[in-house]
Scaffold this motif. Structure first.
Motif, PDB file in Angstrom:
ATOM      1  N   HIS A  54      48.241  26.621  38.830  1.00 59.73           N
ATOM      2  CA  HIS A  54      47.901  27.972  39.284  1.00 59.73           C
ATOM      3  C   HIS A  54      49.058  28.505  40.128  1.00 59.73           C
ATOM      4  O   HIS A  54      49.019  28.451  41.356  1.00 59.73           O
ATOM      5  CB  HIS A  54      46.609  27.954  40.108  1.00 59.73           C
ATOM      6  CG  HIS A  54      45.458  27.295  39.412  1.00 59.73           C
ATOM      7  ND1 HIS A  54      44.740  27.925  38.431  1.00 59.73           N
ATOM      8  CD2 HIS A  54      44.935  26.057  39.557  1.00 59.73           C
ATOM      9  CE1 HIS A  54      43.798  27.109  37.992  1.00 59.73           C
ATOM     10  NE2 HIS A  54      43.889  25.973  38.654  1.00 59.73           N
ATOM     11  N   GLU A 296      37.799  36.005  46.945  1.00 57.34           N
ATOM     12  CA  GLU A 296      38.338  36.664  45.761  1.00 57.34           C
ATOM     13  C   GLU A 296      39.148  37.906  46.105  1.00 57.34           C
ATOM     14  O   GLU A 296      39.626  38.605  45.203  1.00 57.34           O
ATOM     15  CB  GLU A 296      37.205  37.044  44.803  1.00 57.34           C
ATOM     16  CG  GLU A 296      36.293  38.150  45.295  1.00 57.34           C
ATOM     17  CD  GLU A 296      35.232  37.685  46.287  1.00 57.34           C
ATOM     18  OE1 GLU A 296      34.370  38.509  46.638  1.00 57.34           O
ATOM     19  OE2 GLU A 296      35.255  36.507  46.705  1.00 57.34           O
ATOM     20  N   TRP A 332      41.027  23.665  52.421  1.00 51.89           N
ATOM     21  CA  TRP A 332      40.711  24.674  51.410  1.00 51.89           C
ATOM     22  C   TRP A 332      40.375  23.963  50.093  1.00 51.89           C
ATOM     23  O   TRP A 332      41.014  22.979  49.718  1.00 51.89           O
ATOM     24  CB  TRP A 332      41.897  25.601  51.193  1.00 51.89           C
ATOM     25  CG  TRP A 332      41.969  26.746  52.149  1.00 51.89           C
ATOM     26  CD1 TRP A 332      41.873  26.688  53.500  1.00 51.89           C
ATOM     27  CD2 TRP A 332      42.168  28.132  51.816  1.00 51.89           C
ATOM     28  NE1 TRP A 332      42.005  27.942  54.037  1.00 51.89           N
ATOM     29  CE2 TRP A 332      42.179  28.851  53.033  1.00 51.89           C
ATOM     30  CE3 TRP A 332      42.341  28.816  50.633  1.00 51.89           C
ATOM     31  CZ2 TRP A 332      42.358  30.230  53.080  1.00 51.89           C
ATOM     32  CZ3 TRP A 332      42.529  30.194  50.665  1.00 51.89           C
ATOM     33  CH2 TRP A 332      42.529  30.884  51.877  1.00 51.89           C
ATOM     34  N   SER A 333      39.393  24.484  49.376  1.00 51.75           N
ATOM     35  CA  SER A 333      39.054  23.923  48.074  1.00 51.75           C
ATOM     36  C   SER A 333      40.086  24.337  47.036  1.00 51.75           C
ATOM     37  O   SER A 333      40.793  25.343  47.194  1.00 51.75           O
ATOM     38  CB  SER A 333      37.667  24.399  47.645  1.00 51.75           C
ATOM     39  OG  SER A 333      37.698  25.796  47.350  1.00 51.75           O
ATOM     40  N   ASP A 334      40.160  23.569  45.952  1.00 51.73           N
ATOM     41  CA  ASP A 334      41.077  23.924  44.868  1.00 51.73           C
ATOM     42  C   ASP A 334      40.729  25.286  44.278  1.00 51.73           C
ATOM     43  O   ASP A 334      41.619  26.054  43.894  1.00 51.73           O
ATOM     44  CB  ASP A 334      41.036  22.860  43.775  1.00 51.73           C
ATOM     45  CG  ASP A 334      41.775  21.587  44.169  1.00 51.73           C
ATOM     46  OD1 ASP A 334      42.395  21.575  45.253  1.00 51.73           O
ATOM     47  OD2 ASP A 334      41.734  20.610  43.395  1.00 51.73           O
ATOM     48  N   ASP A 335      39.436  25.601  44.197  1.00 52.51           N
ATOM     49  CA  ASP A 335      39.030  26.889  43.632  1.00 52.51           C
ATOM     50  C   ASP A 335      39.542  28.053  44.473  1.00 52.51           C
ATOM     51  O   ASP A 335      40.067  29.041  43.947  1.00 52.51           O
ATOM     52  CB  ASP A 335      37.506  26.968  43.524  1.00 52.51           C
ATOM     53  CG  ASP A 335      36.957  26.127  42.381  1.00 52.51           C
ATOM     54  OD1 ASP A 335      37.756  25.720  41.514  1.00 52.51           O
ATOM     55  OD2 ASP A 335      35.740  25.873  42.359  1.00 52.51           O
ATOM     56  N   ASP A 336      39.393  27.954  45.796  1.00 47.74           N
ATOM     57  CA  ASP A 336      39.862  29.036  46.660  1.00 47.74           C
ATOM     58  C   ASP A 336      41.381  29.141  46.650  1.00 47.74           C
ATOM     59  O   ASP A 336      41.936  30.243  46.709  1.00 47.74           O
ATOM     60  CB  ASP A 336      39.355  28.834  48.094  1.00 47.74           C
ATOM     61  CG  ASP A 336      37.915  29.292  48.264  1.00 47.74           C
ATOM     62  OD1 ASP A 336      37.321  29.752  47.280  1.00 47.74           O
ATOM     63  OD2 ASP A 336      37.388  29.193  49.385  1.00 47.74           O
ATOM     64  N   ALA A 338      43.298  28.354  44.094  1.00 47.71           N
ATOM     65  CA  ALA A 338      43.668  28.931  42.803  1.00 47.71           C
ATOM     66  C   ALA A 338      43.451  30.447  42.794  1.00 47.71           C
ATOM     67  O   ALA A 338      44.234  31.196  42.202  1.00 47.71           O
ATOM     68  CB  ALA A 338      42.862  28.270  41.683  1.00 47.71           C
ATOM     69  N   ARG A 339      42.383  30.909  43.445  1.00 46.87           N
ATOM     70  CA  ARG A 339      42.177  32.357  43.561  1.00 46.87           C
ATOM     71  C   ARG A 339      43.302  32.993  44.373  1.00 46.87           C
ATOM     72  O   ARG A 339      43.828  34.051  44.026  1.00 46.87           O
ATOM     73  CB  ARG A 339      40.834  32.639  44.233  1.00 46.87           C
ATOM     74  CG  ARG A 339      39.609  32.290  43.425  1.00 46.87           C
ATOM     75  CD  ARG A 339      38.362  32.798  44.139  1.00 46.87           C
ATOM     76  NE  ARG A 339      37.138  32.355  43.505  1.00 46.87           N
ATOM     77  CZ  ARG A 339      36.399  31.328  43.908  1.00 46.87           C
ATOM     78  NH1 ARG A 339      36.763  30.647  44.984  1.00 46.87           N
ATOM     79  NH2 ARG A 339      35.310  30.979  43.277  1.00 46.87           N
ATOM     80  N   GLY A 343      44.661  33.668  40.698  1.00 44.86           N
ATOM     81  CA  GLY A 343      43.494  34.286  40.098  1.00 44.86           C
ATOM     82  C   GLY A 343      43.182  35.682  40.591  1.00 44.86           C
ATOM     83  O   GLY A 343      42.753  36.542  39.804  1.00 44.86           O
ATOM     84  N   ASN A 344      43.388  35.960  41.884  1.00 47.36           N
ATOM     85  CA  ASN A 344      42.984  37.262  42.411  1.00 47.36           C
ATOM     86  C   ASN A 344      43.876  38.397  41.925  1.00 47.36           C
ATOM     87  O   ASN A 344      43.399  39.509  41.664  1.00 47.36           O
ATOM     88  CB  ASN A 344      42.943  37.221  43.940  1.00 47.36           C
ATOM     89  CG  ASN A 344      41.787  36.380  44.451  1.00 47.36           C
ATOM     90  OD1 ASN A 344      40.824  36.135  43.734  1.00 47.36           O
ATOM     91  ND2 ASN A 344      41.878  35.927  45.692  1.00 47.36           N
TER      92      ASN A 344
END
Length: 369
Positions: A54, A296, A332-336, A338-339, A343-344
């Motif tokens: 990412h 996001e 921080w999580s991987d999802d956050d 990556a956003r 991603g954002n």
């Protein structure tokens, strides 16, 4: 030859043979192996691995104007006169950059459009001359295609709204040339008191063409009105949190909340005057924006190759992994993450494209009715 000497056994001391033989110590009991604990991953290593999947979509670069002042440059081999070249972009895990086509405030009003056109032409020339590393893009799908081809996607924008004058046709022409974002400030129709009716029509035309409205430096009245009128995500390409540092361009908490409700995007700048002199202070701003606007609605803006002073440890684009590592260390999580990195910005680009398609469909239906 000397005779072989045989040494006789030594006579045992008295009583030695009567003692029992010494017992060898018993080995310690064998314990059952416990679960193997893996070492905690190194934050920097984890950051680099995450950026490989990412990459950073950097929301603001001043490279085009910086290149105008150089007699010669080669971004493929590396150029010490700038903050961002292809080797350092790759080392920093950067997958996309928005190249600003702003012109300085010192350019007379009647020259802003011409200078903006020159900037657009320069970006196209630079990217074409470095096609092994860079590729022009203007939508989320084209950004993804560039990445899949091993290129860094370059988007053109933002530009100064003064380039439009009072002409929607000029906006459409700039979009046709590849402009992706327009800064709505410093005009008679987007000022301290907010948008005029013509300003609102500019926002609607931005939505119809798929150009993102960018609000860095805009008044709070203008920002709130754009958030209300726009059908596409709105950007602040260089804004930190005013609650942490009262600097020009930083956003108050109330506006950050409104931005989150509208699903806009705040790109936190790596600029010492806005977000502090250390990586930790920049991370504080990122976390503050995430907390108020939502995970996001926060992204990154290098502001490289601009007059801004960068925080210690973030001198050029190769240093992005160190900022991500700071956030990794803050759990921080991987999802956050990556956003934040990729991603954002992709979501905002997709939102602009969706709004443009919806507007065209409405016009088609109206024409058919």
């Amino acid at each position: 030859m000397a005779e072989l000497q045989v040494r006789p056994d030594t006579t045992a001391e008295a009583g030695a043979l009567d003692r029992p033989p010494a017992r060898s110590p018993e080995p310690p009991p064998i314990s059952e192996p416990g679960p193997v604990r893996e070492a905690a991953p190194d934050p920097l290593r984890r950051a680099r691995a995450l950026l490989a999947a990412h990459p950073v979509a950097d929301g603001f670069s001043g490279l085009p104007w910086a290149l105008r002042g150089l007699p010669w440059y080669d971004l493929e081999l590396g150029d010490s006169a700038v903050d961002a070249d292809v080797p350092r972009l790759r080392a920093g895990g950067v997958g996309a950059q928005l190249w600003s086509v702003h012109v300085p405030d010192s350019v007379p009003a009647d020259r802003v459009l011409g200078a903006t056109l020159e900037q657009l032409d320069l970006v196209k020339h630079v990217v074409a001359a470095h096609s092994e590393g860079l590729r022009l893009a203007r939508s989320a799908s084209e950004v993804a295609d560039a990445r899949h081809c091993g290129r860094i996607a370059i988007l053109m924008g933002p530009a100064r709204a003064e380039a439009l004058g009072d002409s929607l046709a000029t906006l459409r022409a700039l979009h046709a040339l590849g402009l992706c974002s327009l800064t709505l400030s410093g005009t008679s129709w987007a000022g301290p008191d907010g948008l005029t009716p013509f300003g609102e029509e500019v926002v609607r035309e931005l939505n119809r063409t798929g150009v993102l409205a960018e609000l860095s430096g805009a008044s709070e009245a203008t920002a709130h009105r754009v958030l209300a009128v726009s059908k596409a995500p709105v950007l602040f390409s260089r804004s930190g949190a005013r609650a942490l540092r009262d600097a020009p361009g930083n956003l108050p908490d109330e506006l950050l909340g409104a931005l989150g409700a509208a699903k806009g995007l705040c790109l936190v700048p790596l600029a010492a005057e806005q977000t502090g002199a250390t990586i930790g202070e920049v991370a504080d701003h990122i976390e503050h924006v995430r907390r108020l606007a939502g995970p996001e609605c926060v992204g990154l803006s290098g502001t490289y190759d601009t007059p801004s002073t960068h925080p210690e440890g973030l001198a050029d684009t190769s240093r992005y992994p160190h900022l991500v590592a700071e956030l990794v260390a803050r759990d921080w999580s991987d999802d956050d993450l990556a956003r934040l990195t990729w991603g954002n910005v992709q979501r905002a680009l997709r939102g602009a494209d969706f709004a443009a398609r919806a507007a065209r469909e409405r016009l088609r239906r109206q024409a058919g009715g």
